[in-house]
Structure formats: C-alpha cells, structure tokens
Design a protein around this motif. Structure first.
Motif, PDB file in Angstrom:
ATOM      1  N   ASN A  25      11.385  26.839  -8.216  1.00 24.40           N
ATOM      2  CA  ASN A  25      12.483  25.947  -8.562  1.00 24.40           C
ATOM      3  C   ASN A  25      12.030  24.975  -9.655  1.00 24.40           C
ATOM      4  N   PRO A  26      12.534  25.124 -10.899  1.00 22.45           N
ATOM      5  CA  PRO A  26      12.047  24.270 -11.990  1.00 22.45           C
ATOM      6  C   PRO A  26      12.664  22.875 -12.019  1.00 22.45           C
ATOM      7  N   GLU A  27      13.625  22.593 -11.158  1.00 24.37           N
ATOM      8  CA  GLU A  27      14.280  21.285 -11.189  1.00 24.37           C
ATOM      9  C   GLU A  27      13.394  20.221 -10.534  1.00 24.37           C
ATOM     10  N   HIS A  28      13.519  18.987 -11.069  1.00 21.61           N
ATOM     11  CA  HIS A  28      12.813  17.825 -10.521  1.00 21.61           C
ATOM     12  C   HIS A  28      11.293  18.015 -10.501  1.00 21.61           C
ATOM     13  N   LEU A  29      10.775  18.585 -11.574  1.00 23.64           N
ATOM     14  CA  LEU A  29       9.324  18.748 -11.696  1.00 23.64           C
ATOM     15  C   LEU A  29       8.822  18.003 -12.927  1.00 23.64           C
ATOM     16  N   VAL A  30       7.756  17.211 -12.757  1.00 24.04           N
ATOM     17  CA  VAL A  30       7.043  16.575 -13.851  1.00 24.04           C
ATOM     18  C   VAL A  30       5.727  17.311 -14.036  1.00 24.04           C
ATOM     19  N   THR A  31       5.371  17.572 -15.288  1.00 23.83           N
ATOM     20  CA  THR A  31       4.132  18.302 -15.536  1.00 23.83           C
ATOM     21  C   THR A  31       3.402  17.709 -16.733  1.00 23.83           C
ATOM     22  N   PHE A  32       2.082  17.719 -16.676  1.00 20.02           N
ATOM     23  CA  PHE A  32       1.237  17.288 -17.791  1.00 20.02           C
ATOM     24  C   PHE A  32      -0.143  17.901 -17.587  1.00 20.02           C
ATOM     25  N   ARG A  33      -0.947  17.828 -18.650  1.00 21.06           N
ATOM     26  CA  ARG A  33      -2.265  18.443 -18.598  1.00 21.06           C
ATOM     27  C   ARG A  33      -3.343  17.389 -18.842  1.00 21.06           C
ATOM     28  N   ILE A  34      -4.451  17.529 -18.119  1.00 25.17           N
ATOM     29  CA  ILE A  34      -5.614  16.663 -18.288  1.00 25.17           C
ATOM     30  C   ILE A  34      -6.845  17.535 -18.454  1.00 25.17           C
ATOM     31  N   SER A  35      -7.682  17.194 -19.430  1.00 28.03           N
ATOM     32  CA  SER A  35      -8.942  17.897 -19.670  1.00 28.03           C
ATOM     33  C   SER A  35     -10.086  16.902 -19.520  1.00 28.03           C
ATOM     34  N   LEU A  36     -10.997  17.172 -18.620  1.00 28.65           N
ATOM     35  CA  LEU A  36     -12.106  16.264 -18.325  1.00 28.65           C
ATOM     36  C   LEU A  36     -13.324  16.629 -19.166  1.00 28.65           C
ATOM     37  N   PRO A  37     -13.967  15.651 -19.842  1.00 27.06           N
ATOM     38  CA  PRO A  37     -15.168  15.931 -20.634  1.00 27.06           C
ATOM     39  C   PRO A  37     -16.333  16.353 -19.736  1.00 27.06           C
ATOM     40  N   GLU A  38     -17.032  17.359 -20.165  1.00 22.76           N
ATOM     41  CA  GLU A  38     -18.162  17.872 -19.388  1.00 22.76           C
ATOM     42  C   GLU A  38     -19.254  16.830 -19.247  1.00 22.76           C
ATOM     43  N   GLU A  39     -19.398  15.952 -20.269  1.00 18.77           N
ATOM     44  CA  GLU A  39     -20.470  14.968 -20.235  1.00 18.77           C
ATOM     45  C   GLU A  39     -20.237  13.891 -19.180  1.00 18.77           C
ATOM     46  N   ASP A  40     -18.982  13.661 -18.804  1.00 22.55           N
ATOM     47  CA  ASP A  40     -18.670  12.585 -17.866  1.00 22.55           C
ATOM     48  C   ASP A  40     -18.372  13.061 -16.459  1.00 22.55           C
ATOM     49  N   TYR A  41     -18.055  14.342 -16.319  1.00 27.23           N
ATOM     50  CA  TYR A  41     -17.624  14.844 -15.015  1.00 27.23           C
ATOM     51  C   TYR A  41     -18.395  16.112 -14.669  1.00 27.23           C
ATOM     52  N   SER A  42     -19.131  16.041 -13.569  1.00 29.99           N
ATOM     53  CA  SER A  42     -19.769  17.241 -13.049  1.00 29.99           C
ATOM     54  C   SER A  42     -18.729  18.089 -12.335  1.00 29.99           C
ATOM     55  N   ALA A  43     -19.163  19.253 -11.826  1.00 29.07           N
ATOM     56  CA  ALA A  43     -18.222  20.127 -11.120  1.00 29.07           C
ATOM     57  C   ALA A  43     -17.663  19.419  -9.884  1.00 29.07           C
ATOM     58  N   GLU A  44     -18.532  18.721  -9.143  1.00 30.78           N
ATOM     59  CA  GLU A  44     -18.067  18.012  -7.947  1.00 30.78           C
ATOM     60  C   GLU A  44     -17.154  16.854  -8.314  1.00 30.78           C
TER      61      GLU A  44
END
Length: 857
Positions: free
Chosen positions: A497-516
């Motif tokens: 159901n595509p109604e009432h959905l908000v969407t956006f994308r976030i990309s985390l830098p490898e240098e600041d964020y480990s896998a955990e």
C-alpha cells in the motif's frame, strides 16, 4: 562610269517578310520592351494576387476562420512535438567528436542483459589487449555526503579511472583533470567539481583550486572545475573522483563498472566490435565458469541515445504527421466545397481572358495565404505547447534536463515555415486543379448553378472527409492501445500500500560507523520514527518497491541439495530489510511469518522469499523450512532458512521492448546482513508530507552531519517513476484529441457548405411540404454515410498500427491492446462528434424561408 555601289547583304527576315529594315527593327524593339514590361510587372502582379486573396478570405470570415483554425491546430501540434524530436536528435552530448566515444557493454542475451557492466579484471584485460581505442576507462555513479563547512547534503557524483576527461575531449574552466598519479593506491584524495556546483557552493571563486571539501568525512582536494556546458555522463553529476582498480581484488563475475572508450582515428565501431569479440572469447575460454554465454557490444554514445529513444520519436513523428494530414484534408474539403460557390467568379475571369495557369496560380496563392495565417497562429500555439511540454518534463528527474533544450530555435522555426508552405500546397492543389478543369463558359451561361453539380468535386470532397475520419480513428485507436497497455502495468497489484508512506535514504560513512554501530543507528532511527506522533510503524530497506528494474538480478542462489551454485550468472534479487517490513508496507504475507526483532546476528539466518522464487526453486514443494545460500559479489552466506513467503515484487521500471517477469527475490534481515546505505520507510496516520520536519529533527538529533537523501512520499516516488511514460502518453493522447477536433471541424465545414449549395433544393422541398425532420435527415444523411464508410477504414489502419507497435514493443499484446470496448467507444465518440458538427448546419437548413430562398436564387 564607275562600278555601282554594292548594297549590303539584305536582312534575311526582311527578305522573307518583305518589309524595310527599319520597320523590322522597330518591331523587334517593341517586343523587347513588352517582354521587359511583363518581367517588371510580374512581382507587382504577384502582390496583387496576394492582396486579392486576403480580400477574398475577408469576404468569407466563417470559411477563413475554420480553415485557419484547422491549420493552426495541425501546425501548432507539429511545431511543439517537433521541438522534442529536434532536442533529442540534436542533443548536444558534451564530448568531442561524439561518434568516436563509445560504450563497451557486457551482454548476455539469453538472460536479457543487453547493456551490462564489467568486472575489474575483465576491464584491465580489455585495456591491455585492445588496439582500437585511444583510451578505455571504467566508471560508475556514486553518491557522497558533503559535510564540514557546508550544509550537510547528499551529492550525486561519478568516479572513473584516469583518462576519463581526456576521453571526452572537453576543456576545463579551471585546473586539471585527475591523472594516473591521482588514481594510484595511497594517493591523496582529489575531486573535480562541476561548473554548476562550483558556482552554487563556492560562488564561482577562482581561488577554489587547492581547497578541501569533506566527502563522506574524507578530505578531498579540489584540482579542477569543468566547463559550464559539461555534464557527461549524467546531467545531474556534481563532482568526479578518481577510481582506483587493482587486479585480483574482486571476482571475475563481480561486474560493477560501465566502460567508455574513444576510438582511434580511422577505426570504426564495427572494427572495434570485432576486436572486442575476439578478446572476450579468449577470456571466456580461460574462465568458462564465470564467462559462459557472455558477449560484448561496442556502440557510440550518440547511437546508444538514439536506440533508447528511436521508437518513441517514430511514434511521435508519425502521430504529428497524421494530425497534419487530417488538417490538410480538412481544409482541402472546405476549399472544394467553396470552389462550387466560386464557379461563376472563375468563369467570368476566364471569359475576360484569364488562362488556366492564371486561375490555378490565384487559387494556390489564396491557399498559401491561408497557410501563412494558419502557420502564424500555429506558431503561437506551438510556442504555448512547448512551454507546457517543458513543464511536464521538469517533474521527471531522469529526463528533466531535456527541458532546457526544447525551445523555439532556428531549426524549429524553419521546420514550421516549411510545414506551413507544404500544407498550403497540399490542400490547395486539388481544389485549384478541379475548378480550373471545369467547363467555365457553361457555368457562366447557367448563372452559376452548373458549378453545383460537379460530381467529380463532390466525390473528392467526400473522399477527403472519409480520410479524416479514418486517420482520426487510426490515431485514437493507437493511442488507446498504448494507454491500455500502460494501464495494464500500472493497475497491477503492487503487493503493498503506497499511501501514507514517508521515505528517505541515509548513507553512513565507513570511517564513523562500524558494522555494529551501523545496525544500532538504523535500529534506533526506526524506533524513533515509529514513536513520532501520527506515525504508525517504520522499517528499513535497501530497495524501495516498484523501483527495481525487471530482470536485475544481484545474487546467485543455491538451494540445499541443488547444483545451482554452478550457475554462471545471478538468478535472484536480494534485498536487505528490517523488522516491521510487512507491517509498514502492508505487504501480503502468503505463508509463514515476517522478519522480527528476534532475528539477530547471533540467531539462525532467516529470509523471506517471493512467490516467484518459490516457484523457481521449489515448484512442487513447501518452501517454508527450506535452506539455501547465496553469493552476491564478494559476499557469500551460510545456510539460510525460509521463514515466510510474500507476494511478488512488481515494478514500474518497465521496458515494453523487453518486458521481464517479477524477479525471484530474497528478503534478508539487516541485523544479519549489514548495509551502510538504506531507505527508511515510515507509515503515517495522516498527511505524510506533514511529517517531513519531525523526520529531519529526529535524524539531526542522532547525527547532524548526515543528509537526508530524497525525502518524499512514496506516492511522489511513484509519480516520478511514471513521469516519463506519462509524458509520452500525454503527448500522444493530446495529438489524438487534436485529430478528433479537426475531424469535427471538417464535418462542420462540409455540412455548412453543403447546406449553402443546396439552398435552392431545400427551398423547393420545403415549399412542397417537406417537414423539418425530413430536412435534417437530408442534411445529416450524407455525413452519417461518409462516417460509416470511414470507420471500417480507420479500424483497419488502427489494427495495422497496433500490430506494428506489437512487433516493436513486446509488452503490447495486439489482441488485448485493441480491445473491442476501446474501439467501440472511439467509434461512438466519432459518430457523436460528426452528429454534433452537422447539427448546427442542419438547424440552419430548417430555418430557411423557402420563398426568400427561391426569390434570391
């Protein structure tokens, strides 16, 4: 006595005619003066014909208005649509000598891969062994997080191996391109900025060279700024960075790179194709496990652009040609009807000494005057239409850049002028020849009534009206087939159901964020979004529904106990999602369960699969509890257990040339397969756009350096996906509507002049007691008969066009696209238009006073 003087040799003409020489000289001088006078008077005579033509049209304002309006609609539509064709055909690709710049695609035709990427080792082998190219480069699009002294934002960029800018041959505004030193391991990171980004972000500061920008938290030194008109290969590219490729760092079947090349001087694309086929064959023999069935295609950038748009351009140009033919037939039928009224005038002019050529010239000049008026008004309508087309294109991020090239340039103006003159000749020739061949003295003796009995002219006029009806039906039927086909795709159940959905994308830098830390960030973001007032639930996903290209397979799946691992290419699509995926998107869970919070990294690996994947690998078995493992690039998983089956993922990224069935898809939990770049999707209870500010605030509180990419509603995402096809369908549908209007104008014009010609007959019938409904039937019967004749012809033409479209677009099923209901509705509309167009003249015929009619005649 001397000898008598000898006379000079007599003039031969004087001897023949028997006249003195001086009289002959005067005769010749008089003829030369007459010829000179005629030549001097020709431009003046031509101007007089133009003025007389304008005055003649002014005496028949109704006829002139109908003719000029019909021409304006046809020429205006032609001008507007031609501006699109011109913008694409002459699109200014920003590379020097564009025919020498080529794509080198990997292909696997048996799996529908016509323009595939290439692996690192394959590219390095191609570059070492080929001799057809001045340089060969690998590149791909990527995005960067811009931070530091600037507002955090997501930038669209491109990364390529050294020689990329040299391959384009385009100059720089500032600095230099990156070279082999910048593309070597351990080299300082550098960046080249686009002219637009330099102007926007740095205020066009010429001291930008040497400055540092933070991209994904990494310092990059600015070494160059491209020219203002450079945007290769994508118009929205803001920056370029060097791509470092090392042999042996990735598997041979890990295909990620787009390959460009510049051919050597004198080397054709066909010669390069033959060489590359030999090279690829050698690599395939050396690595049969990963290269079986793979080939190569070399195609110029210009030819590749035209291949992707050629059929659309053909359809558009054929459509505007049909509209123009309808307009010509429309005005031609009006002229033939009017020719009957002008019979006495032409007869009188012929009696006074005007020859046939003189009459034909006068009538053609009148036609050209009408065409000029129609062309001028059509030019204005075309300018308005071009503005509307540009607005329609701007909403599509993929082709919105074309809007700036759709304009009234010199090419479009010349085309409009040529079309105006051509239409004037086309619709004016037949009536001019017809009336000039009439027995003009007989018409004059009959007081003008003889012209009204011209059977040949009536037959031609009726044929033109039948042609209008047929052409309009053909265009309407073809447009209806295209609309039905796209509606079939768009109305298919999207499985969410595509109604009432908000969407956006976030990309985390490898240098600041480990896998955990990455998993913890997305887990916290999902929980915070779900806790917002007015929010229902939230999840994460690596791919949004409806945005996946059909046939795009990213993983090789091996069911337990199967030999599928020996496959030479991907056989499934893998998507990383999080808990709440089914609830947030409201997908249909066919069996089993969804992904849950308990599916952690230290628990048993699980997955959801689509129905198409279940039918592909376990066609007659229960999929729940089955195990498989997958390999996607360098990633290879352990055994994964199926815990649920969901409906197939549909796609709006359809190609009617080569439609693909839903891709077999695996949904893997993010907690077990970490990703740094994900979409967050939140379901709201009210207007989703009202949640944009709270969403930004949540992410800013977590990490203010992270930009939100493509923050929008899911309905807006779908609208952008559909924009290109919607634009095409709107243009074709608009042309079909114009054809319908022109057909109505043609019917009205024909009936009006038919009533005018038959005034005496109608007056006699009414004097003898004919009732009003008899008169109406007399008037509309001819139109009804011609319409009924034109409809079957139009149906045949429409079916032929649909079959042609079906041969070019595999997504069009001729039997379904040409539905009986569609054609029945179109035929009823045409009949209604014909009836309405003949209603007003019929009413005027009923109101005729028989006494006044007979007295005036």
């Amino acid at each position: 006595m001397g000898l008598p003087k000898s006379d000079p040799e007599p003039d031969s003409d004087a001897e023949c005619i028997g006249q003195p020489r001086n009289r002959i000289a005067r005769h010749r001088h008089r003829h030369r003066n007459r010829d000179r006078t005629r030549k001097e008077q020709q431009p003046l005579s031509f101007l007089k014909d133009i003025v007389f033509g304008i005055r003649t049209l002014a005496r028949s304002p109704g006829f002139a208005a109908a003719a000029v309006l019909a021409l304006a609609l046809g020429i205006g539509a032609n001008t507007a649509v031609f501006s699109i064709v011109e913008a694409i055909v002459f699109f200014p690709i920003p590379v020097d000598d564009a025919q020498r710049v080529v794509f080198v695609f990997s292909t696997k035709l048996d799996e529908g891969i016509e323009q595939g990427p290439t692996s690192t080792d394959d590219f390095l082998d191609w570059r070492e062994r080929s001799r057809s190219f001045e340089n060969l480069v690998a590149a791909t699009g990527r995005s960067y997080n811009l931070t530091g002294d600037f507002r955090a934002r997501r930038l669209t960029g491109f990364t390529g191996t050294h020689g990329f800018f040299e391959m384009t041959g385009w100059p720089f505004a500032l600095g230099r391109p990156f070279d082999s030193r910048d593309a070597s391991p351990g080299a300082p990171k550098v960046v080249v900025l686009s002219h637009g980004f330099w102007t926007e972000q740095f205020g066009a500061n010429p001291e930008v060279l040497g400055q540092t920008v933070l991209l994904d938290k990494q310092p990059h030194t600015v070494i160059g700024v491209t020219a203002e008109d450079f945007f290769f290969p994508q118009p929205d590219t803001l920056l370029w960075t060097p791509l470092i490729l090392e042999r042996g760092k990735a598997p041979r079947d890990d295909r990620n790179w787009i390959i460009f090349g510049r051919l050597r001087e004198g080397v054709s694309a066909a010669e390069a194709q033959a060489e590359m086929e030999s090279i690829v064959q050698g690599i395939g023999e050396a690595f049969p496990a990963t290269h079986q069935g793979w080939g190569v295609e070399v195609i110029s950038v210009r030819d590749n652009l035209m291949r992707g748009t050629s059929l659309s351009l053909i359809i558009l140009y054929c459509s505007i040609t049909l509209v123009l033919l309808i307009a010509c037939a429309n005005v031609g039928s009006l002229l033939l009807a009017r020719a009957a009224v002008r019979g006495p005038e032409m007869a009188l002019r012929s009696t006074l000494g005007a020859g046939r050529f003189r009459l034909v010239r006068q009538l053609l000049i009148e036609s050209l005057v009408q065409a000029a008026a129609g062309g001028l008004l059509g030019f204005l309508l075309g300018a308005w239409g071009i503005g509307k087309l540009r607005q329609m294109l701007l909403v599509d991020a993929n082709v919105g850049f074309l809007a700036q090239y759709i304009e009234l340039n010199s090419t479009v103006l010349v085309h409009t002028a040529f079309v105006s003159v051509l239409t004037g000749v086309l619709f004016g020739t037949a009536p001019a020849l017809q009336i000039s061949k009439s027995n003009l003295p007989t018409i004059l003796q009959a007081g003008g009534r003889g012209a009204r009995g011209s059977r040949q002219r009536a037959v031609l006029r009726s044929g033109l009206l039948v042609g209008q009806i047929a052409l309009a039906l053909a265009l309407l039927g073809s447009a209806g087939a295209l609309i039905r086909t796209f509606q079939h795709f768009y109305t298919a159940d999207p499985a969410f159901n595509p109604e009432h959905l908000v969407t956006f994308r976030i990309s985390l830098p490898e240098e600041d964020y480990s896998a955990e830390q990455t998993q913890e960030f997305f887990r916290e973001a999902r929980d915070r979004l779900a806790a917002l007032p007015g929010a229902g639930s939230a999840t994460v996903t690596s791919n949004l529904p409806l945005t996946i290209f059909p046939g795009t397979l990213t993983a090789r799946l091996q069911p337990e106990g199967s030999e599928e691992a020996d496959s030479t290419s991907p056989n499934s699509l893998h998507i990383v999602t999080g808990p709440g995926f089914s609830e947030t998107l409201e997908t249909s869970l066919l069996r089993g369960r969804g992904l849950e919070l308990t599916d952690r990294g230290d628990s048993i690996p699980v997955a959801l699969v689509t129905q198409s994947l279940m039918e592909r690998f376990w066609p007659r078995e229960e999929a729940l509890g089955k195990r498989f493992r997958i390999r996607a690039g360098p990633m290879e998983t352990s055994w994964i257990t199926v815990v649920g089956v969901v409906e197939n993922l549909q796609s709006r990224m359809h190609s009617l040339r080569n439609p693909q069935p839903p891709a077999p898809t695996v949904f893997l939990p993010h907690s077990q397969h970490s990703r740094r770049s994900l979409f967050l999707v939140m379901r709201t209870e009210s207007d989703p756009a009202g949640q944009f500010s709270p969403v930004r605030q949540v992410i800013d509180e977590m990490d203010p350096t992270l930009p939100l990419e493509d923050l929008s509603t899911m309905e807006d995402v779908i609208h952008r996906i559909d924009a290109q096809n919607t634009f095409f369908l709107r243009v074709v549908s608009g042309l079909a509507v114009i054809a319908l209007i022109l057909a109505g104008v043609g019917v009205y014009g024909l009936v009006s002049y038919s009533v005018n010609q038959r005034r005496r007959e109608i007056g006699i019938r009414m004097a003898l007691g004919a009732r009003p409904h008899n008169i109406v039937l007399l008037v509309v019967r001819q139109v009804a008969l011609l319409t009924v004749i034109g409809l079957p012809l139009g149906l045949l033409m429409a079916l032929g066009l649909i079959r042609f479209l079906g041969s070019q677009l595999q997504g069009i099923d001729a039997s379904n696209a040409s539905g009986v209901g569609t054609f029945l509705g179109i035929c009823l509309v045409l009949l209604a238009i014909a009836h309405l167009a003949s209603a007003l003249p019929a009413r005027r015929a009923v109101l005729l006073d028989p006494v006044e009619t007979l007295r005036g005649d």
